[in-house]
Design a protein around this motif. Structure first.
Motif, mmCIF file in Angstrom:
data_model
loop_
_atom_site.group_PDB
_atom_site.id
_atom_site.type_symbol
_atom_site.label_atom_id
_atom_site.label_comp_id
_atom_site.label_asym_id
_atom_site.label_seq_id
_atom_site.Cartn_x
_atom_site.Cartn_y
_atom_site.Cartn_z
ATOM 1 N N ALA A 16 41.836 34.018 47.470
ATOM 2 C CA ALA A 16 42.206 35.259 48.157
ATOM 3 C C ALA A 16 43.448 35.051 49.011
ATOM 4 O O ALA A 16 44.352 35.905 49.038
ATOM 5 N N LEU A 17 43.504 33.924 49.698
ATOM 6 C CA LEU A 17 44.657 33.624 50.564
ATOM 7 C C LEU A 17 45.935 33.478 49.737
ATOM 8 O O LEU A 17 46.975 34.066 50.061
ATOM 9 N N ILE A 18 45.861 32.694 48.654
ATOM 10 C CA ILE A 18 47.045 32.438 47.827
ATOM 11 C C ILE A 18 47.515 33.700 47.122
ATOM 12 O O ILE A 18 48.696 34.085 47.198
ATOM 13 N N ILE A 19 46.594 34.364 46.429
ATOM 14 C CA ILE A 19 46.957 35.554 45.658
ATOM 15 C C ILE A 19 47.362 36.699 46.580
ATOM 16 O O ILE A 19 48.326 37.424 46.313
ATOM 17 N N GLY A 20 46.624 36.859 47.676
ATOM 18 C CA GLY A 20 46.944 37.934 48.604
ATOM 19 C C GLY A 20 48.336 37.794 49.192
ATOM 20 O O GLY A 20 49.084 38.779 49.287
ATOM 21 N N PHE A 21 48.721 36.564 49.564
ATOM 22 C CA PHE A 21 50.049 36.377 50.171
ATOM 23 C C PHE A 21 51.161 36.551 49.145
ATOM 24 O O PHE A 21 52.135 37.269 49.406
ATOM 25 N N SER A 22 51.031 35.911 47.983
ATOM 26 C CA SER A 22 52.105 35.993 46.986
ATOM 27 C C SER A 22 52.277 37.420 46.458
ATOM 28 O O SER A 22 53.401 37.914 46.318
ATOM 29 N N ASN A 23 51.171 38.105 46.185
ATOM 30 C CA ASN A 23 51.268 39.477 45.707
ATOM 31 C C ASN A 23 51.752 40.418 46.802
ATOM 32 O O ASN A 23 52.506 41.356 46.549
ATOM 33 N N GLY A 24 51.294 40.178 48.041
ATOM 34 C CA GLY A 24 51.753 40.995 49.150
ATOM 35 C C GLY A 24 53.250 40.836 49.387
ATOM 36 O O GLY A 24 53.953 41.810 49.687
ATOM 37 N N ASN A 132 38.496 25.448 39.851
ATOM 38 C CA ASN A 132 39.634 24.666 40.326
ATOM 39 C C ASN A 132 40.883 24.933 39.494
ATOM 40 O O ASN A 132 41.994 25.009 40.022
ATOM 41 N N ALA A 133 40.701 25.074 38.176
ATOM 42 C CA ALA A 133 41.846 25.357 37.311
ATOM 43 C C ALA A 133 42.476 26.706 37.661
ATOM 44 O O ALA A 133 43.711 26.851 37.680
ATOM 45 N N ASP A 134 41.642 27.707 37.961
ATOM 46 C CA ASP A 134 42.158 29.027 38.347
ATOM 47 C C ASP A 134 42.946 28.948 39.648
ATOM 48 O O ASP A 134 43.967 29.626 39.807
ATOM 49 N N LEU A 135 42.461 28.122 40.566
ATOM 50 C CA LEU A 135 43.176 27.951 41.834
ATOM 51 C C LEU A 135 44.557 27.355 41.614
ATOM 52 O O LEU A 135 45.539 27.791 42.224
ATOM 53 N N TRP A 136 44.636 26.351 40.755
ATOM 54 C CA TRP A 136 45.926 25.725 40.485
ATOM 55 C C TRP A 136 46.874 26.696 39.797
ATOM 56 O O TRP A 136 48.086 26.703 40.071
ATOM 57 N N ILE A 137 46.341 27.529 38.900
ATOM 58 C CA ILE A 137 47.176 28.531 38.244
ATOM 59 C C ILE A 137 47.708 29.530 39.267
ATOM 60 O O ILE A 137 48.902 29.863 39.272
ATOM 61 N N ALA A 138 46.829 30.023 40.138
ATOM 62 C CA ALA A 138 47.253 30.973 41.173
ATOM 63 C C ALA A 138 48.274 30.343 42.107
ATOM 64 O O ALA A 138 49.266 30.984 42.492
ATOM 65 N N GLY A 142 52.042 31.651 42.356
ATOM 66 C CA GLY A 142 52.466 32.100 43.680
ATOM 67 C C GLY A 142 53.662 31.315 44.198
ATOM 68 O O GLY A 142 54.619 31.897 44.739
ATOM 69 N N SER A 143 53.632 30.007 44.024
ATOM 70 C CA SER A 143 54.744 29.167 44.484
ATOM 71 C C SER A 143 56.024 29.498 43.724
ATOM 72 O O SER A 143 57.107 29.601 44.311
ATOM 73 N N LEU A 144 55.905 29.673 42.398
ATOM 74 C CA LEU A 144 57.079 30.006 41.588
ATOM 75 C C LEU A 144 57.660 31.354 42.002
ATOM 76 O O LEU A 144 58.885 31.497 42.155
ATOM 77 N N THR A 145 56.786 32.342 42.187
ATOM 78 C CA THR A 145 57.246 33.678 42.573
ATOM 79 C C THR A 145 57.967 33.650 43.913
ATOM 80 O O THR A 145 59.060 34.214 44.067
ATOM 81 N N LEU A 146 57.365 32.983 44.894
ATOM 82 C CA LEU A 146 57.972 32.919 46.226
ATOM 83 C C LEU A 146 59.291 32.157 46.202
ATOM 84 O O LEU A 146 60.270 32.551 46.850
ATOM 85 N N SER A 191 46.468 37.785 39.771
ATOM 86 C CA SER A 191 45.367 38.483 40.439
ATOM 87 C C SER A 191 44.282 38.929 39.479
ATOM 88 O O SER A 191 43.320 39.571 39.885
ATOM 89 N N LEU A 192 44.420 38.577 38.198
ATOM 90 C CA LEU A 192 43.458 39.010 37.180
ATOM 91 C C LEU A 192 42.052 38.514 37.489
ATOM 92 O O LEU A 192 41.078 39.257 37.411
ATOM 93 N N GLN A 193 41.922 37.245 37.849
ATOM 94 C CA GLN A 193 40.610 36.677 38.132
ATOM 95 C C GLN A 193 40.007 37.273 39.405
ATOM 96 O O GLN A 193 38.795 37.453 39.503
ATOM 97 N N ALA A 194 40.864 37.612 40.367
ATOM 98 C CA ALA A 194 40.361 38.075 41.661
ATOM 99 C C ALA A 194 39.862 39.515 41.618
ATOM 100 O O ALA A 194 38.743 39.813 42.058
ATOM 101 N N VAL A 195 40.681 40.427 41.111
ATOM 102 C CA VAL A 195 40.329 41.851 41.158
ATOM 103 C C VAL A 195 40.347 42.524 39.799
ATOM 104 O O VAL A 195 40.052 43.716 39.694
ATOM 105 N N GLY A 196 40.690 41.796 38.736
ATOM 106 C CA GLY A 196 40.676 42.377 37.408
ATOM 107 C C GLY A 196 41.933 43.180 37.104
ATOM 108 O O GLY A 196 42.746 43.455 37.991
ATOM 109 N N CYS A 197 42.083 43.579 35.849
ATOM 110 C CA CYS A 197 43.302 44.277 35.443
ATOM 111 C C CYS A 197 43.347 45.714 35.942
ATOM 112 O O CYS A 197 44.420 46.297 36.075
ATOM 113 N N VAL A 198 42.211 46.322 36.236
ATOM 114 C CA VAL A 198 42.207 47.711 36.705
ATOM 115 C C VAL A 198 42.660 47.809 38.163
ATOM 116 O O VAL A 198 43.433 48.689 38.537
#
Length: 277
Positions: A16-24, A132-138, A142-146, A191-198
């Motif tokens: 939530a912290l990683i995806i929330g910050f990068s997407n925000g 753990n794999a999902d965390l590394w992907i996120a 996130g790092s690449l985007t930022l 953010s697909l794993q966190a909140v889904g595509c919808v």
């Protein structure tokens, strides 16, 4: 608080912290470019991508869903940019045609799949199932985007507002446009794993939209959006445990509530401030 000792809950908070910050952070580009509807179209494109991934691999796995969603969103997003290279078709029009075609293909594929019930997990997300794999992907996305967004902030902004001026200054406008859509797609897939595509569109629009009601400073729009996105995502996970609800919808509802609060109470652009003028 007892949940904090469990590894799955710790991973959910970290995601939530990683995806929330990068997407925000990236939501600042979405708000400035005024293309929230494009984000919504791309988010729905991930579903046929997941369906295609299942059809090709014969099973629904993290890898097939992720790769399928990424491929479909990239093809639709970058395809719309390519079609709009001329002056005849606007990018929004091209995106609408390509995205609805892709979505129709996904709907046509669904009856042939044996995993339709499991697709709900990807429609609305399940951040508690993050591994753990999902965390590394996120973290990687996130790092690449930022990194890319901060290194190329000026050419990105100039291309968004004044593409002719950017071209005159030597900025590769077409490449920057492709890059911006690619980063947008990566943020959606993260953010697909966190909140889904919808619901993923909420994490890519609400933080920046909220901050835009509170400040006129561009840097604050990006970094403020990142902080708000992280706080909303983490707060949504914590609040969902208290309410006994699924975390994904709670995250989006919390971010939406913060946006409504800013719209009402913003000192300069709020509803109440408008009544006082």
């Amino acid at each position: 608080m007892e949940l904090l000792i469990h590894p799955f809950y710790q991973r959910a908070l970290a995601a939530a912290l990683i995806i929330g910050f990068s997407n925000g952070f990236f939501s600042g580009f979405v708000v400035l470019r005024r293309n929230a509807l494009s984000v919504s179209a791309l988010s729905h494109t991930m579903l046929p991508g997941i369906a295609a991934g299942i059809l090709v691999t014969g099973m629904l796995t993290q890898a097939s869903a992720f790769v399928g969603a990424l491929f479909a969103a990239l093809m639709v997003g970058l395809g719309s940019v390519a079609v709009a290279r001329g002056n005849r078709i606007a990018q929004g029009t091209a995106l609408a045609v390509i995205y609805t075609t892709a979505f129709a293909a996904g709907v046509a594929i669904l009856p042939r799949l044996d995993t339709r019930q499991e697709l709900e997990h990807w429609l609305f997300g399940d951040i508690m199932a993050v591994g753990n794999a999902d965390l590394w992907i996120a973290f990687g996305i996130g790092s690449l985007t930022l990194l890319v967004a901060n290194l190329l902030m000026r050419p990105l902004l100039v291309t968004m507002f004044e593409p002719n001026v950017a071209a005159a200054q030597g900025v590769p406008v077409r490449f920057i446009q492709y890059l911006l859509f690619a980063l947008l797609v990566l943020s959606l897939v993260a953010s697909l794993q966190a909140v889904g595509c919808v619901l993923s569109v909420g994490m890519l629009v609400a933080p920046g939209a909220t901050i835009s009601l509170l400040t006129d400073k561009t840097p604050a729009l990006f970094w403020g959006g990142g902080l708000l996105g992280a706080a909303g995502a983490v707060g949504g996970v914590l609040l969902s445990a208290t309410l006994g609800l699924a975390p994904g919808p709670v995250i989006v509802m919390l971010l939406g509530s913060l946006f409504l609060a800013a719209w009402i109470f913003s000192p300069r652009y709020g509803l109440i401030a408008g009544w006082k003028k």
